[in-house]
Design a protein around this motif. Structure first.
Motif, PDB file in Angstrom:
ATOM      1  N   ILE A 197       0.820  -1.209   0.000  1.00 33.65           N
ATOM      2  CA  ILE A 197       0.000   0.000   0.000  1.00 33.65           C
ATOM      3  C   ILE A 197       0.860   1.268   0.000  1.00 33.65           C
ATOM      4  CG2 ILE A 197      -1.666   1.355   1.350  1.00 33.65           C
ATOM      5  CD1 ILE A 197      -2.962  -1.346   2.128  1.00 33.65           C
ATOM      6  N   PRO A 198       1.873   1.396   0.883  1.00 33.25           N
ATOM      7  CA  PRO A 198       2.681   2.627   0.848  1.00 33.25           C
ATOM      8  C   PRO A 198       3.386   2.846  -0.487  1.00 33.25           C
ATOM      9  CG  PRO A 198       3.072   1.466   2.888  1.00 33.25           C
ATOM     10  CD  PRO A 198       2.247   0.560   2.022  1.00 33.25           C
ATOM     11  N   LEU A 199       3.789   1.798  -1.133  1.00 35.15           N
ATOM     12  CA  LEU A 199       4.449   1.949  -2.431  1.00 35.15           C
ATOM     13  C   LEU A 199       3.473   2.486  -3.471  1.00 35.15           C
ATOM     14  CD1 LEU A 199       7.073   1.504  -3.982  1.00 35.15           C
ATOM     15  CD2 LEU A 199       6.244  -0.778  -4.536  1.00 35.15           C
ATOM     16  N   PHE A 200       2.261   1.953  -3.497  1.00 31.93           N
ATOM     17  CA  PHE A 200       1.268   2.425  -4.460  1.00 31.93           C
ATOM     18  C   PHE A 200       0.728   3.803  -4.101  1.00 31.93           C
ATOM     19  CE2 PHE A 200       0.767  -2.225  -5.345  1.00 31.93           C
ATOM     20  CZ  PHE A 200       1.319  -2.170  -6.611  1.00 31.93           C
ATOM     21  N   ALA A 201       0.799   4.188  -2.829  1.00 27.41           N
ATOM     22  CA  ALA A 201       0.377   5.524  -2.431  1.00 27.41           C
ATOM     23  C   ALA A 201       1.344   6.587  -2.956  1.00 27.41           C
ATOM     24  CB  ALA A 201       0.268   5.618  -0.913  1.00 27.41           C
ATOM     25  N   TYR A 202       2.587   6.202  -3.166  1.00 24.43           N
ATOM     26  CA  TYR A 202       3.614   7.119  -3.688  1.00 24.43           C
ATOM     27  C   TYR A 202       3.765   7.036  -5.199  1.00 24.43           C
ATOM     28  CZ  TYR A 202       6.828  10.010  -0.925  1.00 24.43           C
ATOM     29  OH  TYR A 202       7.426  11.020  -0.258  1.00 24.43           O
ATOM     30  N   LEU A 203       3.128   6.079  -5.826  1.00 23.91           N
ATOM     31  CA  LEU A 203       3.302   5.846  -7.264  1.00 23.91           C
ATOM     32  C   LEU A 203       3.004   7.060  -8.134  1.00 23.91           C
ATOM     33  CD1 LEU A 203       4.178   3.533  -9.067  1.00 23.91           C
ATOM     34  CD2 LEU A 203       1.804   2.901  -9.326  1.00 23.91           C
TER      35      LEU A 203
END
Length: 90
Positions: A80-86
């Protein structure tokens, strides 16, 4: 089998995402060019995020004694944190 992850796991995801997004204005304040902001974001995604990911999985495995299926589920939610920064990275 019921898959229940500890509350501290969910709080860590919320806190990490919040700190990711709060880091953007801080980076913008100290950066001289937009490229510096992107480099700062890439540092967070490339260095800090993997450390958070691995340490959280190790914590769940060793301290909370979760089994393999629960660890795999946690690993998916830790994306989730990775996709929130995508949107910022692309």
């Amino acid at each position: 089998m019921e898959l229940k992850l500890p509350k501290s796991f969910w709080f860590s995801i919320i806190i990490f995402v919040a700190l990711q997004w709060l880091a953007i204005p801080v980076l913008a304040h100290f950066a001289h060019t937009p490229a510096d902001i992107v480099r700062g974001v890439l540092f967070i995604v490339g260095i800090i995020y993997p450390i958070y990911y691995i340490s959280t999985l190790l914590y769940l495995r060793m301290v909370n004694k979760l089994d393999g299926e629960q660890i795999m589920l946690a690993a998916v939610f830790l994306l989730i944190p990775l996709f929130a920064y995508l949107p910022i990275v692309s």
